[in-house]
Design an enzyme around this catalytic site. Structure first.
Site, PDB file in Angstrom:
ATOM      1  N   GLU A  28       0.871  -1.173   0.000  1.00  0.00           N
ATOM      2  CA  GLU A  28       0.000   0.000   0.000  1.00  0.00           C
ATOM      3  C   GLU A  28       0.909   1.225   0.000  1.00  0.00           C
ATOM      4  O   GLU A  28       1.811   1.323   0.844  1.00  0.00           O
ATOM      5  CB  GLU A  28      -0.888   0.007   1.251  1.00  0.00           C
ATOM      6  CG  GLU A  28      -1.786   1.234   1.242  1.00  0.00           C
ATOM      7  CD  GLU A  28      -2.778   1.311   2.396  1.00  0.00           C
ATOM      8  OE1 GLU A  28      -2.823   0.387   3.219  1.00  0.00           O
ATOM      9  OE2 GLU A  28      -3.487   2.337   2.445  1.00  0.00           O
TER      10      GLU A  28
ATOM     11  N   ARG B 171       5.419 -12.774   9.591  1.00  0.00           N
ATOM     12  CA  ARG B 171       5.993 -11.459   9.420  1.00  0.00           C
ATOM     13  C   ARG B 171       7.389 -11.411  10.058  1.00  0.00           C
ATOM     14  O   ARG B 171       7.605 -12.022  11.100  1.00  0.00           O
ATOM     15  CB  ARG B 171       5.075 -10.569  10.239  1.00  0.00           C
ATOM     16  CG  ARG B 171       4.853  -9.231   9.854  1.00  0.00           C
ATOM     17  CD  ARG B 171       3.755  -8.597  10.685  1.00  0.00           C
ATOM     18  NE  ARG B 171       2.715  -8.222   9.763  1.00  0.00           N
ATOM     19  CZ  ARG B 171       2.740  -7.078   9.070  1.00  0.00           C
ATOM     20  NH1 ARG B 171       3.680  -6.184   9.264  1.00  0.00           N
ATOM     21  NH2 ARG B 171       1.807  -6.816   8.207  1.00  0.00           N
TER      22      ARG B 171
ATOM     23  N   LYS C 188       4.192   0.538   9.734  1.00  0.00           N
ATOM     24  CA  LYS C 188       4.274   1.790   8.993  1.00  0.00           C
ATOM     25  C   LYS C 188       3.692   2.945   9.794  1.00  0.00           C
ATOM     26  O   LYS C 188       4.159   4.080   9.687  1.00  0.00           O
ATOM     27  CB  LYS C 188       3.553   1.657   7.645  1.00  0.00           C
ATOM     28  CG  LYS C 188       4.448   0.989   6.602  1.00  0.00           C
ATOM     29  CD  LYS C 188       3.889   1.152   5.221  1.00  0.00           C
ATOM     30  CE  LYS C 188       2.857   0.092   4.957  1.00  0.00           C
ATOM     31  NZ  LYS C 188       2.445   0.032   3.544  1.00  0.00           N
TER      32      LYS C 188
HETATM   33  P1  ATP Z   1       0.539  -1.700   7.523  1.00  0.00           P
HETATM   34  O1  ATP Z   1       1.638  -1.711   8.556  1.00  0.00           O
HETATM   35  O2  ATP Z   1       0.207  -0.335   7.000  1.00  0.00           O
HETATM   36  O3  ATP Z   1      -0.635  -2.592   7.799  1.00  0.00           O
HETATM   37  P2  ATP Z   1       1.937  -3.536   5.892  1.00  0.00           P
HETATM   38  O4  ATP Z   1       3.220  -3.450   6.630  1.00  0.00           O
HETATM   39  O5  ATP Z   1       1.134  -4.773   5.909  1.00  0.00           O
HETATM   40  O6  ATP Z   1       1.043  -2.321   6.228  1.00  0.00           O
HETATM   41  P3  ATP Z   1       1.689  -3.428   3.056  1.00  0.00           P
HETATM   42  O7  ATP Z   1       2.052  -2.302   2.185  1.00  0.00           O
HETATM   43  O8  ATP Z   1       0.278  -3.834   3.131  1.00  0.00           O
HETATM   44  O9  ATP Z   1       2.268  -3.076   4.462  1.00  0.00           O
HETATM   45  O10 ATP Z   1       2.607  -4.673   2.775  1.00  0.00           O
HETATM   46  C1  ATP Z   1       2.847  -5.190   1.493  1.00  0.00           C
HETATM   47  C2  ATP Z   1       3.195  -6.633   1.625  1.00  0.00           C
HETATM   48  O11 ATP Z   1       4.337  -6.793   2.444  1.00  0.00           O
HETATM   49  C3  ATP Z   1       2.073  -7.421   2.255  1.00  0.00           C
HETATM   50  O12 ATP Z   1       1.873  -8.600   1.510  1.00  0.00           O
HETATM   51  C4  ATP Z   1       2.571  -7.718   3.626  1.00  0.00           C
HETATM   52  O13 ATP Z   1       2.069  -8.940   4.076  1.00  0.00           O
HETATM   53  C5  ATP Z   1       4.086  -7.747   3.446  1.00  0.00           C
HETATM   54  N1  ATP Z   1       4.731  -7.357   4.688  1.00  0.00           N
HETATM   55  C6  ATP Z   1       4.541  -6.226   5.379  1.00  0.00           C
HETATM   56  N2  ATP Z   1       5.263  -6.223   6.513  1.00  0.00           N
HETATM   57  C7  ATP Z   1       5.949  -7.388   6.546  1.00  0.00           C
HETATM   58  C8  ATP Z   1       6.876  -7.983   7.460  1.00  0.00           C
HETATM   59  N3  ATP Z   1       7.236  -7.363   8.587  1.00  0.00           N
HETATM   60  N4  ATP Z   1       7.369  -9.196   7.157  1.00  0.00           N
HETATM   61  C9  ATP Z   1       7.015  -9.812   6.028  1.00  0.00           C
HETATM   62  N5  ATP Z   1       6.167  -9.313   5.123  1.00  0.00           N
HETATM   63  C10 ATP Z   1       5.622  -8.115   5.369  1.00  0.00           C
END
Ligand code: ATP
Ligand code: MG
Length: 560
Positions: free
Chosen positions: A35, A261, A271
């Site tokens: 996003e 994650r 974020k």
């Molecule tokens: P927010 O913190 O705003 O909910 P997010 O960290 O999930 O957002 P996105 O932009 O939705 O951020 O993430 C894009 C992709 O990266 C998604 O498929 C998410 O699952 C993956 N992702 C985000 N954070 C992690 C993490 N810490 N480890 C592994 N994958 C991640």
């Protein structure tokens, strides 16, 4: 099967292998769906390496898809930074750059389809009431009074929502599933809401926006994604993912697979929290070298290879993935050990006068740019009567096992001469201001002429030729392992006040002036450093990427 024999297998690759073997899938298609509401961080790198890595290894395709359904928080600045960071990490989406918003028209049509099938309805409760009527884990929710509107009425209202006839919050479109489902996500979830808000990609074309759970699965299906890899918090959303696909005429049905994650010690990865650090001025920006963002790591001196190596080492599983920062640091250390040329710099200088060396004389010594790799070549390092050495390389009254300079002691000035300390001067506080030595002219190049043992070797920079520089020394951004763990207080209370120390009177050898930003070096005996974008030829600026050894673990060990 996978093309990459070096890739470590994991449960996702095993699942792909099985799907290919059984003929359920011909070509592996994945997507990375950020996003654009912030910069990418090291957790995203894990997902990028997984999605692009799998596609690469199976000769499949990976989409970079902006999951842009929430216009309030999204921005073209973030879109640009995400593209830059994915490329920098070494991945290429080729012609597969998409946006969920590219599909707004199609998504609308699928929503109409749900309405026509009696599977969705316009609900006129406000969001607070919808939330309140959702029930709890132990109690079922209650049905909306608008749940049994006729298909005609729903179609009419939904069209008027789109046409902009209603203010924000007047109506939503909800799936008609089961208010008693044990899974709260299935209790008539909201699919569309009204937001009179311009969108960074579609401008003013829309005033209704679809929600994630409706958008994501359909976008996956429209792109022919076979394996939709996401983090574990979406596990409970999978029934809804499947429900939407099962109840619309989408072209295919991708499989959602969840993995854990990444969390890193002594930092935060949400974020929302990273945005606060930026907005509150706790850091200088998204690319502050203390940030766990890709752009921060890049500015700190991390290389794409080191981050990919890290992502490979942490692996992909379904179990908690809290990782020590020292693992990330050892990846960059290993990379730079091989790839960074050596230089001499003094971060905390004290003057050393070689009293036996003529005032008007200068010479230069040939120094190897890499001790183990001749292809790095050599450079000349100028020398004169006055040099600067590191303040902690001299002690008036040294303890045992201190092999550096002290009164009466002989050490090697790297590449130059053996020198013996004959005296020193201090200011009124007892702080050393100048050290006096004599040199052995027969030890030119730093070799003992008679083979005598000289244990200590120290680095130095010529006072006459050295270039004054700023060196930024970084420590952990937080003092707690998991700053986000304690919900009773602001995570920012755990910030490390000493996470940045600026050495403003550093001195570097002339070969280090005028180097381009992001160039990395090993400063001998000190660590790995890279040129910061704030640099200028007259005033070079360096960031310490990492020390030569895991000094932090040592410090912790002592404290225990
Ligand atoms: P927010 O913190 O705003 O909910 P997010 O960290 O999930 O957002 P996105 O932009 O939705 O951020 O993430 C894009 C992709 O990266 C998604 O498929 C998410 O699952 C993956 N992702 C985000 N954070 C992690 C993490 N810490 N480890 C592994 N994958 C991640
Ligand atoms: Mg997310």
């Amino acid at each position: 099967m996978s093309d990459n024999p070096k890739a470590v297998s994991n449960f996702i690759r095993q699942r792909i292998d099985a799907d290919l073997a059984a003929g359920r899938v011909d070509e592996v298609v994945t997507r990375f769906p950020p996003e654009p509401n912030g910069y990418l961080h090291i957790g995203h790198a894990k997902s990028i390496c997984l999605n692009f890595g799998v596609a690469e290894d199976y000769r499949g395709r990976c989409f970079l898809r902006f999951d842009d359904t929430n216009p309030e928080k999204e921005d073209v600045e973030y879109v640009a930074s995400i593209k830059r960071d994915v490329h920098w990490l070494g991945f290429d989406w080729q012609d597969r750059l998409t946006h969920a918003s590219d599909y707004f028209e199609k998504l609308y049509a699928f929503a109409v389809e749900l309405v026509e099938r009696g599977k969705a309805y316009v609900c006129s409760m406000n969001m607070a009431d919808i939330r309140a009527s959702r029930g709890t884990l132990t109690e079922p929710g209650s049905e909306s009074p608008w749940r049994n509107r006729s298909v005609e009425e729903n179609l009419n209202l939904f069209a008027r929502m789109r046409a902009g006839e209603f203010p924000d919050g007047a109506h939503v479109l909800r799936a008609r599933i089961d208010m008693a489902s044990p899974n709260l996500n299935m209790r008539d979830p909201v699919l569309y809401r009204i937001r009179h808000q311009a969108h960074q990609n579609t401008g003013d074309a829309w005033c209704i926006y679809p929600l994630y759970d409706f958008t994501h699965c359909i976008s996956d299906a429209l792109e022919g994604v076979t394996h939709s890899l996401c983090t574990l918090e979406f596990e409970d959303h999978r029934p809804l993912y499947d429900w939407v696909l099962d109840n619309t005429s989408v072209p295919c049905h991708p499989q959602q697979i969840e993995f854990s994650r990444l969390s890193l010690d002594y930092t935060v990865m949400s974020k929302r929290m990273l945005t606060r650090l930026v907005n509150e001025g706790d850091v200088s920006g998204w690319d502050d070298p203390r940030m766990p963002t890709i752009s921060g790591l890049r500015r700190r001196g991390y290389t794409p290879a080191s981050i990919r190596d890290f992502c490979g080492r942490i692996g992909i599983t379904k179990s908690d993935n809290r990782v020590e920062m020292s693992l990330l640091e050892s990846c960059i250390r290993e990379d730079l050990e091989r790839s960074a040329p050596r230089r001499m710099a003094v971060v905390d200088p004290v003057k050393l006068v070689v009293t036996s060396y003529p005032e008007d004389r200068e010479e230069s010594f040939v120094a190897a740019n890499h001790p183990a790799d001749e292809s790095f070549g050599t450079r000349k390092v100028p020398f004169c009567r006055e040099v600067y050495i590191e303040r902690d390389d001299f002690m008036i009254d040294p303890p045992g096992k201190y092999f550096r300079l002290a009164p009466g002691r002989e050490v090697r000035l790297r590449y130059a001469y053996l020198v013996t300390c004959t005296g020193y001067e201090t200011d009124e506080d007892g702080r050393v201001t100048e050290i006096h030595c004599t040199h052995d002219p027969a030890s030119r190049g730093g070799n003992a002429p008679d083979g005598r043992k000289v244990k200590g070797t120290i680095h130095w920079v010529s006072a006459r030729h050295g270039v004054s520089a700023e060196v930024r020394l970084y420590d952990r951004l937080f003092v707690e392992e998991n700053p986000a763990a304690n919900r009773d207080r602001d995570f920012r209370d755990a910030l490390n006040p000493g996470s940045l120390k600026i050495a403003s009177s550093a001195l570097v050898e002339p070969a280090l002036a005028g180097e381009a930003a992001e160039t990395t070096f090993q400063f001998e005996r000190l660590g790995y450093f890279c040129v910061d974008p704030d640099t200028s030829p007259a005033r070079p600026v360096f960031n310490r990427t990492v020390t030569l050894r895991d000094t932090w673990a040592r410090k912790q060990g002592r404290a225990k």
